[in-house]
Design an enzyme around this catalytic site. Structure first.
Site, PDB file in Angstrom:
ATOM      1  N   HIS A 142      41.713  43.610  46.965  1.00  0.00           N
ATOM      2  CA  HIS A 142      42.073  43.483  45.554  1.00  0.00           C
ATOM      3  C   HIS A 142      43.572  43.246  45.407  1.00  0.00           C
ATOM      4  O   HIS A 142      44.012  42.348  44.664  1.00  0.00           O
ATOM      5  CB  HIS A 142      41.652  44.755  44.800  1.00  0.00           C
ATOM      6  CG  HIS A 142      41.988  44.741  43.345  1.00  0.00           C
ATOM      7  ND1 HIS A 142      43.201  45.218  42.861  1.00  0.00           N
ATOM      8  CD2 HIS A 142      41.305  44.286  42.270  1.00  0.00           C
ATOM      9  CE1 HIS A 142      43.227  45.075  41.547  1.00  0.00           C
ATOM     10  NE2 HIS A 142      42.087  44.515  41.161  1.00  0.00           N
ATOM     11  N   CYS A 164      36.174  27.713  45.046  1.00  0.00           N
ATOM     12  CA  CYS A 164      37.104  28.445  44.174  1.00  0.00           C
ATOM     13  C   CYS A 164      37.536  29.789  44.754  1.00  0.00           C
ATOM     14  O   CYS A 164      38.143  30.589  44.058  1.00  0.00           O
ATOM     15  CB  CYS A 164      36.499  28.651  42.785  1.00  0.00           C
ATOM     16  SG  CYS A 164      35.083  29.770  42.752  1.00  0.00           S
TER      17      CYS A 164
END
Length: 850
Positions: free
Chosen positions: A423, A799
């Site tokens: 993250h 992506c």
């Protein structure tokens, strides 16, 4: 010209080949072809040097005979590519008692003694690897020879061929050593890379003011700045010096006239002009900025060597663009000369080369750039520091979506856990912030607000550190920085890249700030907008938590109605910033527990905000916990079981579309469904989204179109892409999760053992850093083929974070994808790589021709 199977005299017509004799030998021949004053030089091939390492010496008597009696020689390495390095240069081979006596008559005893002593020291330490301390004190040839004889138990050799044999043997064997092999392999050299050697006659002339001689000395000069690449004469000249001594001696002079001190141009303007002329000719004919090593012998100029000017990333780009603008090289070649990742040195602040680095600890270089700031241990502390105008570095065990606002406020992010797709890493790259993840030596104490590395002092909140995300290092204190350079040559290079690339480059952008940065880099649209990042504002977080705690669909819808105008405004800003370019909006993806507090204080604060008992709040949070949330109720699964969320987002998108279109910017939003694994999931969401679109059209009286697509993140979605494509206008492969699920690896935890796996050859590279073409890539190929078979007009994209890696760009082009999407600060790398692959496929090699 003398040529034997063992060596070749370098002349304009000699058979000198870079792949056989090395880069330096070929460059010296090019200089000879340009009629530069290059001393006599002989090249030894890779095969000859390998034979020397095995104990087979060439005909040294014939080699030495080329230079004539009494000549002093230098021996230099010549690897195939200059970046691969090689053993250091040995000067004054052939120096002996007789030569010293002759030199004393022409140059004086001081010069002769210094040259002889220096050679004995170099021969002992660099060739025979004797203890350098034994040769620090002797300042005369006699004492130096005594030290040599005491260590070697033999007299110092007086025969040039004997000296040369030992020098060649030492350099050949040094190249074969383990350390040298590992260093050059780190620069991309093959394991069997060869080394050539060049033996060159040295230029020694009368010393200035001694025995009636003219100007004599040595120097190094270049004509562009190594830092900026802009025109600037830099270098040093040392009277009576040799080789590259001028770069280290305090008595060295400037090259051109300078108010700071004496300069060569003051006494030898014609010779400095000759160097300028040589540079101009080299630049035009060798098509490169070269650093020139030269000597003056009684005023006569000799050019001993010319190498590619050392340069920073900024200078690399400036030089290539300048050469193209001046017509020296074509634009295509200028693009090919810049390694794509070099651009990271321009896009971000960097620790200045040569700056003092007190490394506290190391981790995974998760996001490039460098920053200095005060340590903070929480998002709230980061926001407070930002409000005071104090740069800070957010230090966390690992980050979560709750930390988003603090990450925005920080200058850099440091985590104890995680890897390149954790993250912290993904968000940092999106924000353009340096990040070091997986710094496992860190010992954090959030209660005491301290961080410790074993054996080092304790660091407290407010202490200053520097984070080098490019190197994966944490430095003590403030390091000297170099600022980014996004204009000038960089902007020109990006314009050229746009001319040649043949695949679209979009950006992953979640906020207006991200979109504005993406536009600055000239993207083709937004390929991934992660809408959940819009909910982590403190005002929105409370409403989001109310929705999560709602007892029924009506109450959830009421909470979401409060979020609707906020989402709508977000999308309006994105649409207006992108000015009609496509914007792909991913519907809500993460599990709901990520929006809930995890510590006691946070739970108590939430209970107060919701006017609920602490016990009930704790029970609800506990009920939402999952054993493996990344494989649980998230993405489309959440959208189907709690449909009010996707309905609110669709309404916000369509209302924003109407508003923006009325302002004159035509908008065709692209709505992407995350984590799909079955066709029926798409059918259900599509029916809901179509119904919302009809409602908005009816309510506003405005017509609009939109495209619905799928984010392919599960292996099953790739395998069933044919039937999924029947209901999708586009498939965008989310390679972060697809890699995680294909390998069965946690992208947040894999960093703990991945380096060992790569070192032992289990994986050729960390698959979260570089796309696994064989495994994940095969799934993507299958998905693309099956999707296009079912729907020929299907748009295909990548992506994930891999989208900014050159290998992924090449893969996507060859697989027929329409575009790749990556973090804004990775867009320039992707654009340059795309242009390079397109140019290479069209047949331009970019090789320098002599």
């Amino acid at each position: 010209m003398l040529t034997t199977p063992d060596f070749t005299e370098i002349t304009p017509t000699a058979d000198i080949r870079t792949h056989r004799h090395g880069n330096r030998a070929k460059c010296l021949q090019r200089l000879a072809r340009l009629e530069m004053p290059v001393p006599h030089t002989v090249a030894l091939s890779f095969d000859t040097v390998r034979a020397i390492a095995d104990g087979k010496m060439p005909d040294l008597a014939a080699l030495v005979g080329i230079f004539g009696p009494g000549a002093l020689l230098s021996v230099r390495s010549s690897s195939e590519t200059s970046d691969w390095g090689g053993p250091g240069t040995i000067l004054n081979v052939g120096m002996c008692d007789a030569t010293a006596d002759a030199l004393a008559k022409t140059h004086g005893p001081d010069v002769a003694g210094a040259v002889y002593t220096g050679f004995i020291r170099s021969y002992a330490v660099d060739v025979h690897r004797l203890d350098a301390e034994e040769f620090e004190n002797p300042i005369t040839p006699r004492l130096a020879k005594q030290a040599y004889e005491a260590e070697m138990e033999e007299a110092f050799p007086q025969d040039t061929t004997v000296q040369l044999a030992e020098v060649l043997r030492s350099m050949a064997r040094a190249w074969e050593g383990t350390t040298a092999r590992l260093l050059r392999q780190a620069q991309g050299a093959p394991a069997d890379a060869g080394l050539g050697l060049v033996v060159q006659q040295m230029a020694l002339g009368p010393a200035p003011g001694t025995f009636g001689g003219g100007i004599s000395g040595a120097g190094v000069v270049q004509f562009v700045s190594s830092d900026t690449g802009e025109p600037q004469i830099t270098g040093r000249y040392l009277p009576r010096g040799q080789g590259r001594q001028a770069l280290t001696e305090g008595a060295a002079q400037f090259i051109e006239s300078d108010p700071r001190g004496p300069a060569l141009e003051d006494v030898a303007p014609d010779q400095v002009q000759a160097l300028r002329d040589a540079h101009g000719l080299m630049r035009m004919r060798l098509r490169e900025e070269m650093q020139i090593e030269f000597t003056l012998m009684d005023g006569a100029l000799s050019i001993l060597d010319a190498v590619r000017t050392p340069r920073s990333a900024r200078a690399e780009v400036e030089i290539a663009v300048a050469l193209a603008n001046d017509g020296v090289i074509p634009r295509e070649e200028a693009l090919l000369r810049i390694p794509p990742f070099t651009l990271n040195g321009l896009l971000h602040r960097q620790v200045k080369a040569g700056a003092v680095r007190d490394v506290l600890t190391t981790g995974i270089p998760a996001a490039p750039g460098a920053a200095t700031g005060k340590i903070v241990f929480s998002a709230a502390a980061a926001q407070a520091a930002s409000a005071r105008g104090e740069p800070c570095i957010l230090v966390r065990r690992e980050t979560s979506p709750e930390d988003i606002r603090g990450m925005h406020a920080a200058q850099a992010i440091l985590t104890e856990r995680g890897g390149v797709t954790s993250h912290a890493a993904v968000i940092a790259r999106g924000l353009g912030l340096p990040c070091v993840a997986g710094a496992t030596q860190l010992q954090l104490d959030h209660r005491k607000k301290t961080v410790t590395v074993p054996g080092r002092k304790v660091f407290h909140e407010g202490d200053i550190i520097t984070l080098d995300g490019s190197a994966g290092e944490v430095l003590v204190g403030a390091a000297e920085m170099v600022e980014p350079a996004l204009g000038g040559a960089f902007a020109t290079l990006m314009e050229w890249a746009d001319e040649f690339r043949d695949i679209g480059i979009r950006a992953n952008a979640d906020t207006p700030e991200d979109a504005a940065m993406a536009q600055r880099f000239g993207v083709d649209g937004i390929g991934l907008c992660r809408t959940e990042h819009m909910f982590f504002d403190s005002n929105r977080m409370t409403v989001m938590r109310e929705m999560i705690f709602a007892e029924n669909a009506g109450d959830r819808a009421a909470s979401l109605d409060r979020l609707l105008p906020m989402q709508r405004d977000d999308f309006i800003q994105l649409f207006e910033l992108m000015k009609g370019q496509p914007v792909t909006i991913r519907l809500f993806d993460p599990p709901l527990h990520e929006f809930l507090p995890r510590d006691r204080d946070g739970i108590r604060a939430l209970a107060e905000a919701l006017d609920l008992p602490v016990s009930r709040v704790a029970q609800r949070i506990e009920a939402l916990q999952e054993f493996n949330p990344m494989l649980g109720m998230r993405g489309v699964r959440l959208g189907i079981t709690v449909p009010e969320i996707y309905e609110m987002q669709a309404r916000a998108i369509f209302e924003a579309t109407v508003t923006s279109s009325r302002k004159g910017a035509p908008v065709v939003p692209e709505i992407m469904i995350p984590l799909v694994s079955a066709r029926r999931e798409v059918e259900l969401v599509k029916a809901s989204v179509d119904a919302i679109a009809s409602e908005v059209r009816s309510k506003t009286g405005s017509d609009f179109t939109y495209r619905l697509g799928v984010m392919v993140e599960t292996p099953r979605a790739a395998l069933r892409a044919g039937e999924i494509a029947e209901h999708a206008a586009f498939l965008s492969f989310g390679t972060n999760d697809l890699t995680q699920m294909t390998y069965g690896l946690s992208r947040d935890d894999a960093g703990r053992f991945m380096s060992a796996y790569v070192q032992q050859g289990v994986y050729p590279e960390d698959p979260f850093r570089q796309l696994d073409i064989d495994g994940v890539g095969e799934l993507m190929h299958l998905g693309a083929e099956r999707g296009r078979t079912a729907r020929p007009d299907l748009t295909l994209a990548l992506c994930g974070e891999h989208g900014g890696h050159p290998d992924s760009v090449d893969f996507s082009r060859k697989a027929g994808f329409d575009y790749v999407s990556c973090s804004p600060f990775r867009v320039p790398v992707a654009k340059l790589a795309a242009a390079q692959f397109a140019i290479k496929d069209n047949g331009l090699s970019g090789d320098i021709k002599a």
